[in-house]
Design an enzyme around this catalytic site. Sequence first.
Site, PDB file in Angstrom:
ATOM      1  N   PHE A 171      -2.591   0.895  12.866  1.00  0.00           N
ATOM      2  CA  PHE A 171      -2.611  -0.427  12.238  1.00  0.00           C
ATOM      3  C   PHE A 171      -1.202  -0.856  11.802  1.00  0.00           C
ATOM      4  CE2 PHE A 171      -2.741  -2.931   8.338  1.00  0.00           C
ATOM      5  CZ  PHE A 171      -3.616  -3.954   8.660  1.00  0.00           C
ATOM      6  N   ASP A 172      -0.471   0.026  11.131  1.00  0.00           N
ATOM      7  CA  ASP A 172       0.875  -0.301  10.648  1.00  0.00           C
ATOM      8  C   ASP A 172       1.794  -0.708  11.783  1.00  0.00           C
ATOM      9  OD1 ASP A 172      -0.547   1.657   9.035  1.00  0.00           O
ATOM     10  OD2 ASP A 172       1.209   1.653   7.730  1.00  0.00           O
ATOM     11  N   THR A 173       1.798   0.121  12.826  1.00  0.00           N
ATOM     12  CA  THR A 173       2.696  -0.128  13.959  1.00  0.00           C
ATOM     13  C   THR A 173       2.373  -1.456  14.626  1.00  0.00           C
ATOM     14  OG1 THR A 173       2.905   2.250  14.358  1.00  0.00           O
ATOM     15  CG2 THR A 173       3.508   0.770  16.164  1.00  0.00           C
ATOM     16  N   TYR A 222       0.845  -1.190   0.000  1.00  0.00           N
ATOM     17  CA  TYR A 222       0.000   0.000   0.000  1.00  0.00           C
ATOM     18  C   TYR A 222       0.880   1.239   0.000  1.00  0.00           C
ATOM     19  CZ  TYR A 222       0.422   2.155   4.661  1.00  0.00           C
ATOM     20  OH  TYR A 222       0.869   2.839   5.746  1.00  0.00           O
TER      21      TYR A 222
END
Length: 431
Positions: free
Chosen positions: A205-207, A113
């Site tokens: 979310f990424d972390t 993404y």
Amino acid sequence: MRTDTPWSTLPAREHLLAAAVGAPVLDIVIPVYNEEKDLETCVLRLHDHLARTFPYGFRITVADNASTDRTPQVAAGLAALIPEVRSYRLEEKGRGRALRTVWSHSDSPVLAYMDVDLSTDLNALLPLVAPLISGHSDLAIGSRLARSSRVVRGSKREFISRAYNLILRSSLAAGFSDAQCGFKAIRREVAQRLLPMVEDTGWFFDTEMLVLAERAGLRIHEVPVDWVDDPDSTVHIVRTATDDLKGVWRVGRALATGALPLDRLARPFGDDPRDRVVPGVPRGLARQLVGFCVVGALSTLVYLALYSLFRLGVGPQFANAAALLVSAVANTAANRRLTFGVRGRGGAVRHQAQGLVVFAIGLALTSGSLAALGTASGSASHGTELAVLIAANLAATVLRFLLFRAWVFPDRRTDHQDAREGAAHELRNVR
């Protein structure tokens, strides 16, 4: 925390052969919310870059997060015009929710993404996904904080980014350098197992995904990127920072209590060269010894501090028993996770019960030493007591490691499993 994932381990990483995949090798998701002005320019530029430089099949998926402007119409028009573009509409906001939804339904073996502003130089895209295609890594992230990265952004955002990553390193022991860069990729089989464990649906979310992957021992590849800040970014910095700190606390608590079944993300035996069988060397002995020594040293310091504290109000025998009990519970928990790699809550009560038996043996050794000291010298000094206890604890430590390895946390692989793994290894060599 979500834990509804399959129990079996991940398959071994293999090089992806484009002819054998069927679907596009790469699926790039662009999560958007009210981006009618920038979306078309972004998709056309990205598609042109991929068509010219990417050697595999690709797809661009626009994930609309409940936009209220003309973003859905722009996305649908692009999907109708360009065969490699598709649009996906979500009725709820949240970048994490968009990525989880699209990635979970994608048939591409590599999922990525990027942000719609294309702040990251697209020349970093192939280096980002190449380690995933080759089978070298499980996840890949762009890093604006790498030494060779070239970044243009204001001092405020620079400070916030570095402060946030410092918090991650100090609180969650994160080893990756840049959690917030909107430029990431993951292999699909990893995403299928990892995403159900990620609870956040927004910017954290990424972390959360990276922390869980790293704690599970998955390989994260970092790519230095050239990055230019978007001055028109709509991200609310204060609210995002507050949500991120809440997420750090939630994930840290889950990791500390063993609430996450990270063993479900483990790669199979033999995928990590450190786990390979060496004739005459017990499996994992070196790493277990190092971990046990580190945990033991810290436990001894805690024990001695507790003994000295308890000794101010009670006799040596009671102080020794109380200090040893407290430190033993912490020692068993730390060795369970750090030394022997046991994750999750399964068997935790049994392990602690067996650890208390080991504690009782250590108590007998140390208490016997104190009793012998009292018989021999009558009233010994505090320094003499500590010296005797240290010597007794060293002897108890050796016995504790042997009991932990052979009884409390044994390697439960059967000979049949070892033979099967050996045969698989030989088959790979033949190929």
